[in-house]
Design a protein around this motif. Structure first.
Motif, PDB file in Angstrom:
ATOM      1  N   VAL A 112       0.852  -1.198   0.000  1.00  0.00           N
ATOM      2  CA  VAL A 112       0.000   0.000   0.000  1.00  0.00           C
ATOM      3  C   VAL A 112       0.884   1.243   0.000  1.00  0.00           C
ATOM      4  O   VAL A 112       0.647   2.187  -0.764  1.00  0.00           O
ATOM      5  N   VAL A 113       1.921   1.237   0.830  1.00  0.00           N
ATOM      6  CA  VAL A 113       2.847   2.379   0.893  1.00  0.00           C
ATOM      7  C   VAL A 113       3.514   2.591  -0.464  1.00  0.00           C
ATOM      8  O   VAL A 113       3.668   3.722  -0.929  1.00  0.00           O
ATOM      9  N   SER A 114       3.873   1.490  -1.122  1.00  0.00           N
ATOM     10  CA  SER A 114       4.495   1.579  -2.445  1.00  0.00           C
ATOM     11  C   SER A 114       3.557   2.235  -3.456  1.00  0.00           C
ATOM     12  O   SER A 114       3.981   3.094  -4.246  1.00  0.00           O
ATOM     13  N   GLU A 115       2.284   1.851  -3.434  1.00  0.00           N
ATOM     14  CA  GLU A 115       1.313   2.451  -4.357  1.00  0.00           C
ATOM     15  C   GLU A 115       1.035   3.911  -3.994  1.00  0.00           C
ATOM     16  O   GLU A 115       0.813   4.742  -4.878  1.00  0.00           O
ATOM     17  N   LEU A 116       1.045   4.234  -2.696  1.00  0.00           N
ATOM     18  CA  LEU A 116       0.925   5.634  -2.274  1.00  0.00           C
ATOM     19  C   LEU A 116       2.094   6.449  -2.825  1.00  0.00           C
ATOM     20  O   LEU A 116       1.913   7.578  -3.282  1.00  0.00           O
ATOM     21  N   ASN A 117       3.293   5.867  -2.780  1.00  0.00           N
ATOM     22  CA  ASN A 117       4.480   6.531  -3.335  1.00  0.00           C
ATOM     23  C   ASN A 117       4.332   6.786  -4.825  1.00  0.00           C
ATOM     24  O   ASN A 117       4.671   7.868  -5.316  1.00  0.00           O
ATOM     25  N   LYS A 118       3.837   5.800  -5.559  1.00  0.00           N
ATOM     26  CA  LYS A 118       3.619   5.972  -7.002  1.00  0.00           C
ATOM     27  C   LYS A 118       2.644   7.108  -7.252  1.00  0.00           C
ATOM     28  O   LYS A 118       2.849   7.930  -8.147  1.00  0.00           O
ATOM     29  N   LEU A 119       1.585   7.140  -6.452  1.00  0.00           N
ATOM     30  CA  LEU A 119       0.584   8.199  -6.601  1.00  0.00           C
ATOM     31  C   LEU A 119       1.211   9.563  -6.316  1.00  0.00           C
ATOM     32  O   LEU A 119       1.028  10.512  -7.082  1.00  0.00           O
ATOM     33  N   ARG A 120       1.954   9.646  -5.232  1.00  0.00           N
ATOM     34  CA  ARG A 120       2.610  10.926  -4.892  1.00  0.00           C
ATOM     35  C   ARG A 120       3.532  11.377  -6.015  1.00  0.00           C
ATOM     36  O   ARG A 120       3.527  12.546  -6.400  1.00  0.00           O
ATOM     37  N   ASN A 121       4.341  10.449  -6.547  1.00  0.00           N
ATOM     38  CA  ASN A 121       5.259  10.810  -7.635  1.00  0.00           C
ATOM     39  C   ASN A 121       4.496  11.316  -8.856  1.00  0.00           C
ATOM     40  O   ASN A 121       4.900  12.305  -9.477  1.00  0.00           O
ATOM     41  N   SER A 122       3.383  10.660  -9.182  1.00  0.00           N
ATOM     42  CA  SER A 122       2.572  11.103 -10.322  1.00  0.00           C
ATOM     43  C   SER A 122       2.005  12.491 -10.082  1.00  0.00           C
ATOM     44  O   SER A 122       1.976  13.325 -10.988  1.00  0.00           O
ATOM     45  N   LEU A 123       1.544  12.741  -8.868  1.00  0.00           N
ATOM     46  CA  LEU A 123       1.010  14.065  -8.538  1.00  0.00           C
ATOM     47  C   LEU A 123       2.100  15.131  -8.609  1.00  0.00           C
ATOM     48  O   LEU A 123       1.875  16.230  -9.118  1.00  0.00           O
ATOM     49  N   ASN A 124       3.286  14.803  -8.103  1.00  0.00           N
ATOM     50  CA  ASN A 124       4.384  15.767  -8.121  1.00  0.00           C
ATOM     51  C   ASN A 124       4.853  16.069  -9.539  1.00  0.00           C
ATOM     52  O   ASN A 124       5.305  17.181  -9.822  1.00  0.00           O
ATOM     53  N   GLU A 125       4.739  15.092 -10.434  1.00  0.00           N
ATOM     54  CA  GLU A 125       5.185  15.275 -11.819  1.00  0.00           C
ATOM     55  C   GLU A 125       4.100  15.896 -12.700  1.00  0.00           C
ATOM     56  O   GLU A 125       4.389  16.328 -13.816  1.00  0.00           O
ATOM     57  N   TYR A 126       2.874  15.939 -12.196  1.00  0.00           N
ATOM     58  CA  TYR A 126       1.763  16.414 -13.017  1.00  0.00           C
ATOM     59  C   TYR A 126       1.895  17.908 -13.299  1.00  0.00           C
ATOM     60  O   TYR A 126       2.136  18.704 -12.399  1.00  0.00           O
ATOM     61  N   GLU A 127       1.726  18.263 -14.567  1.00  0.00           N
ATOM     62  CA  GLU A 127       1.750  19.670 -14.963  1.00  0.00           C
ATOM     63  C   GLU A 127       0.313  20.171 -15.025  1.00  0.00           C
ATOM     64  O   GLU A 127      -0.459  19.772 -15.901  1.00  0.00           O
ATOM     65  N   GLU A 128      -0.009  21.034 -14.087  1.00  0.00           N
ATOM     66  CA  GLU A 128      -1.373  21.551 -13.957  1.00  0.00           C
ATOM     67  C   GLU A 128      -1.805  22.263 -15.232  1.00  0.00           C
ATOM     68  O   GLU A 128      -1.044  23.022 -15.823  1.00  0.00           O
ATOM     69  N   LYS A 129      -3.037  22.000 -15.642  1.00  0.00           N
ATOM     70  CA  LYS A 129      -3.629  22.660 -16.805  1.00  0.00           C
ATOM     71  C   LYS A 129      -4.257  23.979 -16.371  1.00  0.00           C
ATOM     72  O   LYS A 129      -4.322  24.298 -15.190  1.00  0.00           O
ATOM     73  N   GLY A 130      -4.761  24.723 -17.336  1.00  0.00           N
ATOM     74  CA  GLY A 130      -5.303  26.054 -17.061  1.00  0.00           C
ATOM     75  C   GLY A 130      -6.576  26.075 -16.242  1.00  0.00           C
ATOM     76  O   GLY A 130      -6.793  26.992 -15.448  1.00  0.00           O
TER      77      GLY A 130
END
Length: 126
Positions: free
Chosen positions: A68-86
């Motif tokens: 679960v922690v590993s999948e939380l980490n994947k989610l966090r990394n995806s959120l941190n890499e996400y480029e917010e749209k307008g």
């Protein structure tokens, strides 16, 4: 800790549900009495609820399964890499955001399984 866990869980529910995002972020067919937005969700998750600290310190300390922690980490990394749209509408329809929501859905399912004591297998119940 329990309150923080519940708040993070609620944020993950919002993150995992594009229909709910349309209700809360775009006020489309909103029967919840609540409002939110991409920025509000990110601020709650990371700033108010300490998502980073929860993943790095609290989750392992309280015995949340390492998968679960590993999948939380994947989610966090995806959120941190996400480029917010307008706009929130552009975010919800962005294919990268849809993938992030799918990852959040997996995390919510695993979290639910963990809480109910089912740690076996990855049954897909979508």
């Amino acid at each position: 800790m329990e309150k923080i866990m519940q708040n993070i869980y609620n944020d993950l529910l919002e993150l995992s549900d594009l229909d709910l995002q349309m209700k809360l972020w775009l006020n489309e067919n909103n029967d919840t009495g609540l409002i939110s937005s991409y920025i509000e969700l990110m601020n709650r998750l990371f700033d108010d609820n300490g998502f980073d600290d929860f993943i790095d310190n609290d989750a392992p300390k309280i015995g949340i399964d390492s998968t679960v922690v590993s999948e939380l980490n994947k989610l966090r990394n995806s959120l941190n890499e996400y480029e917010e749209k307008g706009t929130d509408r552009e975010i919800i329809s962005d294919t990268r955001w849809v993938k992030i929501s799918e990852q959040a859905k997996l995390v919510v399912k695993m979290w639910n399984d963990y809480l109910s004591g089912n740690t076996g297998g990855s049954r897909d119940e979508n």
